[in-house]
Write a protein that holds these residues in place. Sequence first.
Motif, PDB file in Angstrom:
ATOM      1  N   ASP A  26       0.336  -1.292  -0.121  1.00 26.86           N
ATOM      2  CA  ASP A  26      -0.100  -0.085  -0.289  1.00 26.86           C
ATOM      3  C   ASP A  26       0.667   1.129  -0.045  1.00 26.86           C
ATOM      4  OD1 ASP A  26       0.913  -0.197   2.694  1.00 26.86           O
ATOM      5  OD2 ASP A  26      -0.469  -0.271   3.463  1.00 26.86           O
TER       6      ASP A  26
ATOM      7  N   THR B 285       3.086   2.069   2.052  1.00 27.78           N
ATOM      8  CA  THR B 285       3.771   2.542   3.807  1.00 27.78           C
ATOM      9  C   THR B 285       5.168   2.114   3.905  1.00 27.78           C
ATOM     10  OG1 THR B 285       2.739   0.538   5.297  1.00 27.78           O
ATOM     11  CG2 THR B 285       1.693   2.484   4.756  1.00 27.78           C
TER      12      THR B 285
ATOM     13  N   VAL C 284       5.957   0.897  11.568  1.00 29.04           N
ATOM     14  CA  VAL C 284       5.369   1.797  10.262  1.00 29.04           C
ATOM     15  C   VAL C 284       6.272   2.991  10.626  1.00 29.04           C
ATOM     16  CG1 VAL C 284       3.635   2.971   9.033  1.00 29.04           C
ATOM     17  CG2 VAL C 284       3.824   0.546   9.900  1.00 29.04           C
TER      18      VAL C 284
ATOM     19  N   SER D  54       6.586   7.168   8.230  1.00 25.66           N
ATOM     20  CA  SER D  54       6.964   8.336   7.169  1.00 25.66           C
ATOM     21  C   SER D  54       7.752   8.413   7.019  1.00 25.66           C
ATOM     22  CB  SER D  54       6.163   9.577   8.382  1.00 25.66           C
ATOM     23  OG  SER D  54       7.010  10.381   8.301  1.00 25.66           O
ATOM     24  N   LYS D  55       7.510   9.104   5.664  1.00 30.04           N
ATOM     25  CA  LYS D  55       8.601   9.037   4.978  1.00 30.04           C
ATOM     26  C   LYS D  55      10.261  10.532   5.762  1.00 30.04           C
ATOM     27  CE  LYS D  55      10.329   9.737  -0.161  1.00 30.04           C
ATOM     28  NZ  LYS D  55       9.787  10.140  -1.553  1.00 30.04           N
TER      29      LYS D  55
END
Length: 137
Positions: free
Chosen positions: A68, A70, A77, A79-80
Motif C-alpha cells: 500500500d 507505507t 511503520v 513516515s517518509k
Amino acid sequence: MRRRRQRPQMAAIDQINVTPLLDLTFLLLIAFMITMPLMEYGTSVKPPEMNGEELPDENFATVEIAKDGTFLLDKKVVSKAELAESLRILAAKTPRPALLVRGDGEQNYANVLDLLKLTRQCGFKDAMLVTTAEGRQ
C-alpha cells in the motif's frame, strides 16, 4: 562467304537476373513485419528469482515499502520524513549497519527506486536489494 562475328563469352552475360534477389528481399521484409510486433508487445516482465549472497546475521537494518506504499524501518511503520531522519542517524553510527531494502512484488518499480534514492541521500552508498530465493514463495 560471310563470317559471323563471334561474341566474347563475357559479353553474353550482359544482364543480371534480379528476380531471385527481389523474392528474397520481400520474403525477409514480410518475416520482419510479422515478427516485430510480437517481439515488442508479446512479452510480460516478471522479476526473476535470484540466488544471491546470504543476508548478514547481525548489524543490519531493514527498510521496506509495503504493497500500500507505507514505509517500514525494522518492521515499524514510519513516515517518509521519519524514515529519512532515522536513516541519517543510522548512517552516522559506527560501525554502520548493512542496509537491506525490500520492495513488495506488486509495488511500482519507480517507488522502489525512490526508496533507494532516499537511502543514498541519507548516506548509505551500498544498500542491498532483498529478493526471494529460487523455489520459495
